[in-house]
Design a protein around this motif. Sequence first.
Motif, PDB file in Angstrom:
ATOM      1  N   TYR A   1      34.808  59.703  48.326  1.00  0.00           N
ATOM      2  CA  TYR A   1      34.057  60.495  47.617  1.00  0.00           C
ATOM      3  C   TYR A   1      34.845  61.377  47.155  1.00  0.00           C
ATOM      4  N   TYR A   2      34.987  62.325  48.409  1.00  0.00           N
ATOM      5  CA  TYR A   2      36.173  63.856  48.087  1.00  0.00           C
ATOM      6  C   TYR A   2      37.131  63.425  47.360  1.00  0.00           C
ATOM      7  N   PHE A   3      37.715  62.891  48.214  1.00  0.00           N
ATOM      8  CA  PHE A   3      39.613  62.290  47.584  1.00  0.00           C
ATOM      9  C   PHE A   3      39.452  61.703  46.460  1.00  0.00           C
ATOM     10  N   THR A   4      38.728  61.212  45.659  1.00  0.00           N
ATOM     11  CA  THR A   4      39.094  60.850  44.194  1.00  0.00           C
ATOM     12  C   THR A   4      37.735  61.808  43.863  1.00  0.00           C
ATOM     13  N   GLY A   5      37.508  62.830  44.231  1.00  0.00           N
ATOM     14  CA  GLY A   5      36.992  64.245  43.182  1.00  0.00           C
ATOM     15  C   GLY A   5      35.647  63.822  42.471  1.00  0.00           C
ATOM     16  N   GLN A   6      34.696  62.693  43.199  1.00  0.00           N
ATOM     17  CA  GLN A   6      33.335  62.136  42.427  1.00  0.00           C
ATOM     18  C   GLN A   6      32.359  63.129  43.680  1.00  0.00           C
ATOM     19  N   ASN A   7      31.402  63.498  42.291  1.00  0.00           N
ATOM     20  CA  ASN A   7      30.348  63.982  42.923  1.00  0.00           C
ATOM     21  C   ASN A   7      28.780  62.346  42.370  1.00  0.00           C
ATOM     22  N   ALA A   8      28.925  62.133  43.418  1.00  0.00           N
ATOM     23  CA  ALA A   8      28.694  60.504  43.762  1.00  0.00           C
ATOM     24  C   ALA A   8      27.126  60.674  44.914  1.00  0.00           C
TER      25      ALA A   8
ATOM     26  N   LEU B   1      21.584  48.867  68.928  1.00  0.00           N
ATOM     27  CA  LEU B   1      21.562  49.717  68.764  1.00  0.00           C
ATOM     28  C   LEU B   1      22.259  50.593  68.277  1.00  0.00           C
ATOM     29  N   MET B   2      23.045  50.339  68.960  1.00  0.00           N
ATOM     30  CA  MET B   2      24.597  51.896  68.696  1.00  0.00           C
ATOM     31  C   MET B   2      25.205  51.067  68.202  1.00  0.00           C
ATOM     32  N   PHE B   3      25.465  49.903  67.621  1.00  0.00           N
ATOM     33  CA  PHE B   3      26.418  49.683  66.999  1.00  0.00           C
ATOM     34  C   PHE B   3      25.886  49.661  65.573  1.00  0.00           C
ATOM     35  N   TYR B   4      24.185  49.605  65.068  1.00  0.00           N
ATOM     36  CA  TYR B   4      23.849  49.871  64.477  1.00  0.00           C
ATOM     37  C   TYR B   4      23.994  51.079  63.425  1.00  0.00           C
ATOM     38  N   PHE B   5      23.653  52.082  64.348  1.00  0.00           N
ATOM     39  CA  PHE B   5      24.489  53.469  63.795  1.00  0.00           C
ATOM     40  C   PHE B   5      25.061  53.657  63.636  1.00  0.00           C
ATOM     41  N   VAL B   6      26.553  53.418  64.842  1.00  0.00           N
ATOM     42  CA  VAL B   6      27.555  54.180  64.717  1.00  0.00           C
ATOM     43  C   VAL B   6      28.093  53.099  63.181  1.00  0.00           C
ATOM     44  N   THR B   7      27.728  51.833  63.148  1.00  0.00           N
ATOM     45  CA  THR B   7      29.290  51.342  62.427  1.00  0.00           C
ATOM     46  C   THR B   7      28.755  52.299  60.268  1.00  0.00           C
ATOM     47  N   GLY B   8      26.802  52.025  60.535  1.00  0.00           N
ATOM     48  CA  GLY B   8      26.964  52.258  59.447  1.00  0.00           C
ATOM     49  C   GLY B   8      27.092  54.232  58.942  1.00  0.00           C
ATOM     50  N   ALA B   9      26.615  54.964  60.223  1.00  0.00           N
ATOM     51  CA  ALA B   9      26.947  56.602  60.116  1.00  0.00           C
ATOM     52  C   ALA B   9      28.369  56.687  59.606  1.00  0.00           C
ATOM     53  N   LEU B  10      29.790  55.507  60.575  1.00  0.00           N
ATOM     54  CA  LEU B  10      30.738  56.069  60.338  1.00  0.00           C
ATOM     55  C   LEU B  10      31.452  55.013  58.649  1.00  0.00           C
ATOM     56  N   SER B  11      30.223  54.299  58.151  1.00  0.00           N
ATOM     57  CA  SER B  11      30.999  53.766  56.628  1.00  0.00           C
ATOM     58  C   SER B  11      30.383  54.911  56.247  1.00  0.00           C
ATOM     59  N   GLY B  12      29.653  55.576  56.568  1.00  0.00           N
ATOM     60  CA  GLY B  12      29.010  56.839  54.967  1.00  0.00           C
ATOM     61  C   GLY B  12      29.922  57.592  55.026  1.00  0.00           C
ATOM     62  N   VAL B  13      30.542  57.971  56.721  1.00  0.00           N
ATOM     63  CA  VAL B  13      31.739  58.600  56.334  1.00  0.00           C
ATOM     64  C   VAL B  13      32.975  58.728  55.825  1.00  0.00           C
ATOM     65  N   LEU B  14      33.296  57.391  55.487  1.00  0.00           N
ATOM     66  CA  LEU B  14      34.415  57.208  55.639  1.00  0.00           C
ATOM     67  C   LEU B  14      33.947  57.480  53.965  1.00  0.00           C
ATOM     68  N   SER B  15      32.474  56.824  53.242  1.00  0.00           N
ATOM     69  CA  SER B  15      32.722  56.171  51.696  1.00  0.00           C
ATOM     70  C   SER B  15      32.465  58.295  51.270  1.00  0.00           C
ATOM     71  N   TYR B  16      32.286  59.063  52.273  1.00  0.00           N
ATOM     72  CA  TYR B  16      32.110  60.558  51.229  1.00  0.00           C
ATOM     73  C   TYR B  16      33.312  60.763  50.986  1.00  0.00           C
ATOM     74  N   PHE B  17      34.455  60.645  52.211  1.00  0.00           N
ATOM     75  CA  PHE B  17      36.113  61.378  51.751  1.00  0.00           C
ATOM     76  C   PHE B  17      35.884  60.357  50.553  1.00  0.00           C
TER      77      PHE B  17
ATOM     78  N   ILE C   1      26.705  67.378  50.274  1.00  0.00           N
ATOM     79  CA  ILE C   1      27.365  67.567  52.839  1.00  0.00           C
ATOM     80  C   ILE C   1      28.457  68.256  52.428  1.00  0.00           C
ATOM     81  N   ALA C   2      29.380  68.483  51.565  1.00  0.00           N
ATOM     82  CA  ALA C   2      30.461  69.435  51.283  1.00  0.00           C
ATOM     83  C   ALA C   2      30.088  71.186  51.013  1.00  0.00           C
ATOM     84  N   ARG C   3      28.815  71.547  50.337  1.00  0.00           N
ATOM     85  CA  ARG C   3      29.027  72.450  49.928  1.00  0.00           C
ATOM     86  C   ARG C   3      27.353  72.997  51.186  1.00  0.00           C
ATOM     87  N   TYR C   4      26.801  72.768  51.666  1.00  0.00           N
ATOM     88  CA  TYR C   4      25.472  72.403  52.318  1.00  0.00           C
ATOM     89  C   TYR C   4      24.994  71.817  53.486  1.00  0.00           C
ATOM     90  N   LYS C   5      26.139  71.228  53.881  1.00  0.00           N
ATOM     91  CA  LYS C   5      26.577  70.927  55.194  1.00  0.00           C
ATOM     92  C   LYS C   5      24.544  69.721  55.582  1.00  0.00           C
TER      93      LYS C   5
END
Length: 211
Positions: A114-121, A96-112, A50-54
Motif C-alpha cells: 500500500y505504502y509504495f503504491t500510494g494507496q489509502n487502503a 499458534l506461532m505459525f498462525y500469528f507470524v505468517t498472519g502478521a508478516l502478510s499484513g506487514v508486506l501488504s502495508y508496504f 499505521i503510517a500517521r498514528y503508529k
Amino acid sequence: MKNRNFLRRPFTYSYNRYTLILILLNVLIFYARRFFQNIDIYFPLNSIAIARYKMYWQFVTYMFMHGNLSHLFFNMLGLLIFGTQVEKTIGSKEFLMFYFVTGALSGVLSYFYYYFTGQNATLVGASGLVYAVLYAYAVLYPRSTFFFWGIIPIPAPVLVVIYTVIELGSQIFTVSNVAHYTHLFGFFTAWLYFVVRMGIHPIKVWKNAYK
C-alpha cells in the motif's frame, strides 16, 4: 546435544485444539462489531492509521476482522479443514506461532505494498494466513489429493501452484476489492517460516514426494 539455534528450538508437543479457539475468536469479534463500533476503527489494517498514528497492533488485529458473513464462513472453513491437520502435526504451540507470524508478516508486506503504491487502503480478513495454512498443509501432506468437482484429482502442492497462478492473474488483470497480493504473501511467509524456523525446504519436499 541441545539445539543452539534458538530460531529452530522446538516446542514440547501438545495438541490443544487451538484452531477451534481461533475460529471461535474470529466469530465472536465478527458479532461484537454490532455492539462495539470502535472495533471497525481500530482493528482493520489501515495504511494511513499505521503510517500517521503508529497503530502497529493492526498487523495482528486485521486478521480477526471480516467484511461479511460469507467472508468469515469461507475463511473459517479453510482454517478448520487445513488448520486442524497442521496443528495436529506440528503441535499447538508451533501452530499458534505459525498462525500469528505468517498472519502478521502478510499484513506487514501488504502495508508496504500500500505504502509504495500510494494507496489509502484498508485490509481485513484471515485470508492471507489461511493461504499460509494451506501451504503448510501441502508441505506436511505433499501426497494428499483433492478432487476438483469430485472428479479431477489435484495433489496438494499442485493446488498451491494453481492458486498462485490464479492470484497473480487476478491481481494483474482484474480490478476488485480482494487483496490478491495478501494471499500470495501468505504463501511466501509460510515458505519463509518453513525454511527459517523449521529447516524444511518445501520445494525439496514436493520433489521427493513425487520421485
